[in-house]
Design a protein around this motif. Sequence first.
Motif, mmCIF file in Angstrom:
data_model
loop_
_atom_site.group_PDB
_atom_site.id
_atom_site.type_symbol
_atom_site.label_atom_id
_atom_site.label_comp_id
_atom_site.label_asym_id
_atom_site.label_seq_id
_atom_site.Cartn_x
_atom_site.Cartn_y
_atom_site.Cartn_z
ATOM 1 N N ASP A 23 0.956 -1.131 -0.084
ATOM 2 C CA ASP A 23 0.302 -0.194 0.232
ATOM 3 C C ASP A 23 0.711 1.003 -0.261
ATOM 4 N N GLY A 24 2.297 1.367 -0.154
ATOM 5 C CA GLY A 24 3.023 2.573 0.044
ATOM 6 C C GLY A 24 3.050 2.695 1.320
ATOM 7 N N GLN A 25 2.662 1.926 1.999
ATOM 8 C CA GLN A 25 2.797 2.549 3.660
ATOM 9 C C GLN A 25 4.951 2.088 4.135
ATOM 10 N N PRO A 26 5.210 2.778 4.783
ATOM 11 C CA PRO A 26 6.316 2.458 5.620
ATOM 12 C C PRO A 26 5.573 1.221 6.943
ATOM 13 N N VAL A 27 6.171 -0.103 7.286
ATOM 14 C CA VAL A 27 6.224 -0.748 7.981
ATOM 15 C C VAL A 27 6.645 0.114 9.006
ATOM 16 N N GLY A 28 7.949 -0.301 8.391
ATOM 17 C CA GLY A 28 8.841 0.798 10.615
ATOM 18 C C GLY A 28 10.348 0.547 8.949
ATOM 19 N N ASN A 29 10.705 1.661 10.535
ATOM 20 C CA ASN A 29 12.487 1.934 9.812
ATOM 21 C C ASN A 29 13.429 1.910 10.864
ATOM 22 N N ALA A 30 14.519 2.225 10.675
ATOM 23 C CA ALA A 30 15.900 2.460 10.971
ATOM 24 C C ALA A 30 16.914 3.314 10.641
ATOM 25 N N GLN A 31 17.283 4.456 11.415
ATOM 26 C CA GLN A 31 17.915 5.462 10.814
ATOM 27 C C GLN A 31 19.424 5.274 12.497
ATOM 28 N N LYS A 32 20.305 5.530 11.299
ATOM 29 C CA LYS A 32 21.821 6.176 11.553
ATOM 30 C C LYS A 32 22.643 7.113 11.698
ATOM 31 N N GLU A 33 22.673 8.362 12.703
ATOM 32 C CA GLU A 33 23.658 9.480 11.464
ATOM 33 C C GLU A 33 24.975 9.523 11.241
ATOM 34 N N ILE A 34 25.486 10.152 10.478
ATOM 35 C CA ILE A 34 27.058 9.387 9.486
ATOM 36 C C ILE A 34 27.712 10.588 10.183
ATOM 37 N N ASN A 35 28.700 10.637 10.423
ATOM 38 C CA ASN A 35 30.101 11.638 10.507
ATOM 39 C C ASN A 35 29.897 12.335 9.471
ATOM 40 N N LEU A 36 30.441 13.288 9.734
ATOM 41 C CA LEU A 36 30.730 14.599 8.416
ATOM 42 C C LEU A 36 31.684 14.686 9.390
ATOM 43 N N ILE A 37 32.893 14.743 7.790
ATOM 44 C CA ILE A 37 34.603 14.823 8.723
ATOM 45 C C ILE A 37 34.854 16.897 7.646
ATOM 46 N N TYR A 38 35.254 17.290 8.755
ATOM 47 C CA TYR A 38 36.012 18.469 8.333
ATOM 48 C C TYR A 38 37.118 18.880 8.380
ATOM 49 N N PRO A 39 38.016 18.735 7.058
ATOM 50 C CA PRO A 39 39.113 18.451 7.332
ATOM 51 C C PRO A 39 40.293 20.266 7.191
ATOM 52 N N LYS A 40 39.376 20.189 6.204
ATOM 53 C CA LYS A 40 39.809 22.518 6.204
ATOM 54 C C LYS A 40 39.106 22.968 6.517
ATOM 55 N N ALA A 41 39.187 24.583 6.575
ATOM 56 C CA ALA A 41 37.430 24.939 6.129
ATOM 57 C C ALA A 41 37.086 24.603 4.921
ATOM 58 N N GLY A 42 35.761 24.544 4.677
ATOM 59 C CA GLY A 42 35.319 24.738 3.555
ATOM 60 C C GLY A 42 35.217 22.455 2.404
ATOM 61 N N TRP A 43 35.769 22.447 3.531
ATOM 62 C CA TRP A 43 35.666 20.992 2.460
ATOM 63 C C TRP A 43 35.323 20.060 3.276
ATOM 64 N N VAL A 44 34.791 18.996 3.138
ATOM 65 C CA VAL A 44 33.525 18.039 3.580
ATOM 66 C C VAL A 44 34.004 16.644 3.240
ATOM 67 N N GLU A 45 33.892 16.318 4.212
ATOM 68 C CA GLU A 45 34.363 13.836 3.402
ATOM 69 C C GLU A 45 33.949 13.610 4.429
ATOM 70 N N GLN A 46 33.410 12.769 3.857
ATOM 71 C CA GLN A 46 32.792 11.312 5.321
ATOM 72 C C GLN A 46 33.627 9.503 4.269
ATOM 73 N N ASP A 47 33.817 8.995 5.280
ATOM 74 C CA ASP A 47 34.618 7.527 4.951
ATOM 75 C C ASP A 47 33.488 7.285 4.661
ATOM 76 N N PRO A 48 33.837 5.838 3.799
ATOM 77 C CA PRO A 48 32.824 5.053 2.846
ATOM 78 C C PRO A 48 32.643 4.309 4.089
ATOM 79 N N ALA A 49 33.581 3.491 4.126
ATOM 80 C CA ALA A 49 33.060 2.338 5.098
ATOM 81 C C ALA A 49 32.562 2.674 5.728
ATOM 82 N N ASP A 50 32.383 3.597 6.318
ATOM 83 C CA ASP A 50 31.295 4.361 7.763
ATOM 84 C C ASP A 50 29.503 4.023 6.796
ATOM 85 N N ILE A 51 29.963 4.689 5.634
ATOM 86 C CA ILE A 51 28.362 4.718 4.873
ATOM 87 C C ILE A 51 28.287 3.611 4.779
#
Length: 506
Positions: A23-51
């Motif tokens: 029916d297009g209805q969610p029957v359950g969900n789960a969620q986990k935060e993921i880290n953002l890494i900021y090595p320098k001003a304006g730079w944004v990275e993530q760890d692919p293994a973490d993804i």
Amino acid sequence: MNEYILALDQGTTSSRAIIFNKDGQPVGNAQKEINLIYPKAGWVEQDPADIWATQMGVVGEVFQRTGVPPESVKAIGITNQRETTILWDRKTGKAVTNAIGWQCRRTSEICEQLKEEGWEPYVHRTTGLIIDAYFSATKIAWILESDASLKQRAENGELCFGTVDSWLIWNLTKGKHHITDVTNASRTMLYNITSQQWDEKLLNRLGIPAGILPEVRPSSSIIATAEADFFAGNSIPIAGVAGDQQAALFGQACFHPGMAKNTYGTGCFMLMNTGNKPIFSKKGLLTTIAWSDGKNTQYALEGSIFIAGAVIQWLRDEMNLIRHASDTEEMANSVKDTNGVYVVPAFTGLGAPYWDMYARGAILGITRDTKSAHIVRAALESIAFQTRDVLDLMEEEGGISLKSLRADGGAVVNNFLMQFQSDLLYRKVERAAVQETTALGAAYLAGLAVNLWEDSSMIEKQWKADAVFEPQKTREWRRSKYRGWQKAVCRTFDWTKDEKEMGVSD
Ligand code: ADP
């Protein structure tokens, strides 16, 4: 037997898994935060293994929570943060660097260089995009330029590039498939959205060997099979893939030209279905592939607003005019209008259709009897005004009139905002009942490919609004309100430009 679709929603700040029923209805969900890494001003990275790890972690969790047996999952749909760039070793499957996040600005200079060389018109007419550091192309080029050994390995065919969808599919299939879908490909700035092929000229200019690119597949079709090991001995087809905004457009069942969705979050993301031919904007909207099922491709115009819900956060955190975002509704309703006040939240400049990076925010029309409620109301209204700016442009450039606007995102709980939006657009605004439109879109794309839903008309019937806001104001009201907004916006132009350049002398 009940049948389900598992949607993986890999976002910028979290990985989520949702199981949907027929029916297009969610029957359950789960969620986990993921880290953002900021090595320098304006730079944004993530760890692919973490993804990958967080994504599979929530998959395990959602099965546990719902008790849905993996064998009753008919297909997997994947939706993901777009443009984020990962390179990995074809043999070991290990990422060779961190993922470069879509927000990362480290390639701004490469983009400037491309503009100076006059690439803009070419990039626009082939990829539908403007040259910007968001898109994957310059991120790949940066990685290869920054390390000669990686460049060599890429040329030897030892590396794979992928956006997050590719990375998940590679891992879900234990390295059997290096593929992406057309919507994700269309955000790389390397993909010709008309001929639907990687663009050799751009690849050459950026020094990216074609051998590292994934094969491009439709967004709705069985494109691979996830390994049985991950699902208690059941291999499950991967049958739907789309970037998050395209998935949301699909999840909102905007299947016909002129149907649009707006996601009211920190910023706004608007996409309008423009049918089976790309329309190229002259005023800075992006053209993107909305989805394809291998036979038909639909296109969309895309526009974004930098500051939407963020203006409400500003009222709360910097101005201390409210304690909670939800206070804004009552305050807005406590006054009959803004008493002539306009808030222009051009905090970081103005996007489409004005494109003025020198503009800065302003509160205009203040008088001695201006109350905080007027300012709060004007701030909410600014979200709707900016939305109208972009939608007007989409209608004008698309030559299509907006049929309805479907709304999702955190700020749509605000009924004042929704009603004002409808009044201002003179269109119905439909607030989606299932707010998980992104994950739902991925589920629908997958479910269609495996015939859980026979065709899109079944989905159209299933799609439900939890509230529909109908326009109630006169044409005159609309005209004078919007004129006031346009006047206010003009006052913010060029604010931070050098005074000499503007002809202002001491
Ligand atoms: P994102 O996904 O961009 O982080 P969300 O979709 O979670 O954002 O929406 C959060 C945004 O919605 C915040 O900027 C917040 O200020 C705004 N918001 C939340 N509730 C309300 C409300 N009742 N009225 C107006 N804005 C709201």
